[in-house]
Motif scaffolding. Structure first.
Motif, PDB file in Angstrom:
ATOM      1  N   ILE A 122       4.721  10.466  -6.278  1.00 31.45           N
ATOM      2  CA  ILE A 122       5.971  10.858  -6.940  1.00 31.45           C
ATOM      3  C   ILE A 122       5.723  11.145  -8.418  1.00 31.45           C
ATOM      4  N   LYS A 123       4.929  10.314  -9.076  1.00 33.27           N
ATOM      5  CA  LYS A 123       4.639  10.560 -10.501  1.00 33.27           C
ATOM      6  C   LYS A 123       3.872  11.861 -10.691  1.00 33.27           C
ATOM      7  N   ARG A 124       2.933  12.157  -9.782  1.00 31.65           N
ATOM      8  CA  ARG A 124       2.218  13.433  -9.850  1.00 31.65           C
ATOM      9  C   ARG A 124       3.183  14.596  -9.672  1.00 31.65           C
ATOM     10  N   LEU A 125       4.093  14.471  -8.734  1.00 33.73           N
ATOM     11  CA  LEU A 125       5.089  15.518  -8.495  1.00 33.73           C
ATOM     12  C   LEU A 125       6.002  15.681  -9.706  1.00 33.73           C
ATOM     13  N   PHE A 126       6.410  14.585 -10.340  1.00 33.48           N
ATOM     14  CA  PHE A 126       7.238  14.668 -11.544  1.00 33.48           C
ATOM     15  C   PHE A 126       6.498  15.398 -12.656  1.00 33.48           C
ATOM     16  N   ASN A 127       5.223  15.071 -12.848  1.00 31.92           N
ATOM     17  CA  ASN A 127       4.446  15.737 -13.899  1.00 31.92           C
ATOM     18  C   ASN A 127       4.318  17.236 -13.627  1.00 31.92           C
ATOM     19  N   GLU A 128       4.132  17.618 -12.368  1.00 30.06           N
ATOM     20  CA  GLU A 128       4.033  19.029 -12.008  1.00 30.06           C
ATOM     21  C   GLU A 128       5.362  19.757 -12.191  1.00 30.06           C
ATOM     22  N   THR A 179      15.016  18.680 -18.575  1.00 33.05           N
ATOM     23  CA  THR A 179      16.142  19.608 -18.586  1.00 33.05           C
ATOM     24  C   THR A 179      16.786  19.599 -17.202  1.00 33.05           C
ATOM     25  N   PHE A 180      17.983  20.164 -17.121  1.00 29.52           N
ATOM     26  CA  PHE A 180      18.659  20.204 -15.838  1.00 29.52           C
ATOM     27  C   PHE A 180      17.826  20.981 -14.819  1.00 29.52           C
ATOM     28  N   LYS A 181      17.256  22.102 -15.261  1.00 29.28           N
ATOM     29  CA  LYS A 181      16.454  22.937 -14.350  1.00 29.28           C
ATOM     30  C   LYS A 181      15.222  22.181 -13.840  1.00 29.28           C
ATOM     31  N   ASN A 182      14.501  21.518 -14.749  1.00 29.29           N
ATOM     32  CA  ASN A 182      13.302  20.773 -14.336  1.00 29.29           C
ATOM     33  C   ASN A 182      13.666  19.565 -13.457  1.00 29.29           C
ATOM     34  N   GLY A 183      14.759  18.892 -13.796  1.00 26.02           N
ATOM     35  CA  GLY A 183      15.201  17.760 -12.981  1.00 26.02           C
ATOM     36  C   GLY A 183      15.599  18.205 -11.585  1.00 26.02           C
ATOM     37  N   GLU A 184      16.300  19.340 -11.497  1.00 24.08           N
ATOM     38  CA  GLU A 184      16.679  19.865 -10.183  1.00 24.08           C
ATOM     39  C   GLU A 184      15.436  20.247  -9.385  1.00 24.08           C
ATOM     40  N   ARG A 185      14.469  20.861 -10.053  1.00 18.90           N
ATOM     41  CA  ARG A 185      13.228  21.238  -9.379  1.00 18.90           C
ATOM     42  C   ARG A 185      12.507  19.994  -8.855  1.00 18.90           C
ATOM     43  N   ALA A 186      12.461  18.938  -9.673  1.00 22.32           N
ATOM     44  CA  ALA A 186      11.784  17.704  -9.255  1.00 22.32           C
ATOM     45  C   ALA A 186      12.487  17.084  -8.047  1.00 22.32           C
ATOM     46  N   LEU A 187      13.817  17.026  -8.079  1.00 23.50           N
ATOM     47  CA  LEU A 187      14.556  16.429  -6.962  1.00 23.50           C
ATOM     48  C   LEU A 187      14.423  17.264  -5.691  1.00 23.50           C
ATOM     49  N   ASN A 188      14.426  18.587  -5.832  1.00 24.47           N
ATOM     50  CA  ASN A 188      14.233  19.451  -4.651  1.00 24.47           C
ATOM     51  C   ASN A 188      12.837  19.278  -4.069  1.00 24.47           C
ATOM     52  N   ARG A 189      11.839  19.152  -4.923  1.00 20.53           N
ATOM     53  CA  ARG A 189      10.473  18.946  -4.419  1.00 20.53           C
ATOM     54  C   ARG A 189      10.343  17.595  -3.721  1.00 20.53           C
ATOM     55  N   ILE A 190      10.999  16.576  -4.256  1.00 23.58           N
ATOM     56  CA  ILE A 190      10.970  15.259  -3.604  1.00 23.58           C
ATOM     57  C   ILE A 190      11.591  15.363  -2.225  1.00 23.58           C
ATOM     58  N   ARG A 191      12.722  16.076  -2.111  1.00 25.92           N
ATOM     59  CA  ARG A 191      13.383  16.245  -0.814  1.00 25.92           C
ATOM     60  C   ARG A 191      12.473  16.981   0.167  1.00 25.92           C
ATOM     61  N   ASP A 192      11.757  18.005  -0.316  1.00 23.95           N
ATOM     62  CA  ASP A 192      10.921  18.805   0.572  1.00 23.95           C
ATOM     63  C   ASP A 192       9.610  18.108   0.942  1.00 23.95           C
ATOM     64  N   VAL A 193       8.989  17.433  -0.005  1.00 22.08           N
ATOM     65  CA  VAL A 193       7.674  16.833   0.208  1.00 22.08           C
ATOM     66  C   VAL A 193       7.774  15.480   0.912  1.00 22.08           C
ATOM     67  N   LEU A 216       0.832  -1.209   0.000  1.00 21.04           N
ATOM     68  CA  LEU A 216       0.000   0.000   0.000  1.00 21.04           C
ATOM     69  C   LEU A 216       0.864   1.257   0.000  1.00 21.04           C
ATOM     70  N   GLY A 217       1.940   1.237   0.758  1.00 20.10           N
ATOM     71  CA  GLY A 217       2.863   2.371   0.784  1.00 20.10           C
ATOM     72  C   GLY A 217       3.495   2.594  -0.570  1.00 20.10           C
ATOM     73  N   GLU A 218       3.859   1.500  -1.250  1.00 18.00           N
ATOM     74  CA  GLU A 218       4.467   1.604  -2.576  1.00 18.00           C
ATOM     75  C   GLU A 218       3.502   2.222  -3.580  1.00 18.00           C
ATOM     76  N   VAL A 219       2.253   1.783  -3.581  1.00 21.81           N
ATOM     77  CA  VAL A 219       1.265   2.311  -4.520  1.00 21.81           C
ATOM     78  C   VAL A 219       1.042   3.811  -4.281  1.00 21.81           C
ATOM     79  N   ALA A 220       0.831   4.191  -3.028  1.00 23.36           N
ATOM     80  CA  ALA A 220       0.596   5.598  -2.710  1.00 23.36           C
ATOM     81  C   ALA A 220       1.812   6.451  -3.050  1.00 23.36           C
ATOM     82  N   LEU A 221       3.002   5.964  -2.720  1.00 23.81           N
ATOM     83  CA  LEU A 221       4.223   6.712  -2.986  1.00 23.81           C
ATOM     84  C   LEU A 221       4.456   6.866  -4.483  1.00 23.81           C
ATOM     85  N   ASN A 222       4.256   5.786  -5.254  1.00 27.27           N
ATOM     86  CA  ASN A 222       4.425   5.864  -6.702  1.00 27.27           C
ATOM     87  C   ASN A 222       3.502   6.915  -7.301  1.00 27.27           C
ATOM     88  N   ASP A 223       2.237   6.914  -6.903  1.00 26.28           N
ATOM     89  CA  ASP A 223       1.281   7.898  -7.427  1.00 26.28           C
ATOM     90  C   ASP A 223       1.708   9.318  -7.081  1.00 26.28           C
TER      91      ASP A 223
END
Length: 169
Positions: free
Chosen positions: A85-91, A120-134, A76-83
């Motif tokens: 993270i993918k939503r965050l990547f799309n954003e 792009t490097f900028k979008n990838g950095e933004r995604a990784l920073n959001r993952i760290r924060d969220v 259950l944790g894996e399913v919720a986390l995958n959803d």
């Protein structure tokens, strides 16, 4: 007169024995009182510490709790986390997100989680920073970058540790 001196001597010895017994009893009572006073003082100082620092203690406990994802089961944790993270990547403007959990390599309360995406490097950095924060319960282990041919697009290959606690609700 000798008999009366013997009785007087015996009487004085009994008085001194009584004095020594009373002194010992008083000494024990005083030691007990001092010990109890010390315990009371320690308890008072402990209560004062808790009252003075209760806000800090609560915030530390809350922060500690955020470093673990409380889930009912790993699936259950894996399913919720995958959803999430993918939503965050799309954003964040990255594409082709893939999230895979390696449950076979689990170590105690931590599981490796592989993530790949393009951007792009900028979008990838933004995604990784959001993952760290969220997701404070994800800690980065590896980041690999591979440049796509003749474009500004990078392929990110990220491995994080997913820390969780199983809870029964």
């Amino acid at each position: 007169m000798i008999a009366s001196a013997k009785y007087l001597f015996l009487f004085l010895v009994l008085i001194w024995i009584g004095i020594f017994i009373l002194t010992k009893i008083n000494s024990d009572v005083i030691s007990e009182i001092l010990g109890n006073r010390e315990k009371i003082e320690i308890l008072r100082m402990d209560r004062e510490f808790w009252q003075r620092n209760s806000g800090n203690i609560a915030s530390v406990l809350a922060k500690q709790k955020s470093f673990y994802h409380e889930i009912e089961s790993l699936k259950l944790g894996e399913v919720a986390l995958n959803d999430n993270i993918k939503r965050l990547f799309n954003e964040s403007g990255v594409s082709d997100p893939v999230v895979e959990m390696d449950a076979k390599s689990a170590q105690g309360d931590s599981v490796p989680l592989g993530m790949t995406f393009k951007g792009t490097f900028k979008n990838g950095e933004r995604a990784l920073n959001r993952i760290r924060d969220v997701f404070p319960y994800l800690s980065c282990r590896e980041i690999g970058l591979l440049r796509e041919s003749d474009t500004n697009v990078l392929k990110y290959d990220v491995v994080v540790s997913y820390r969780y606690k199983l809870v029964i609700k």
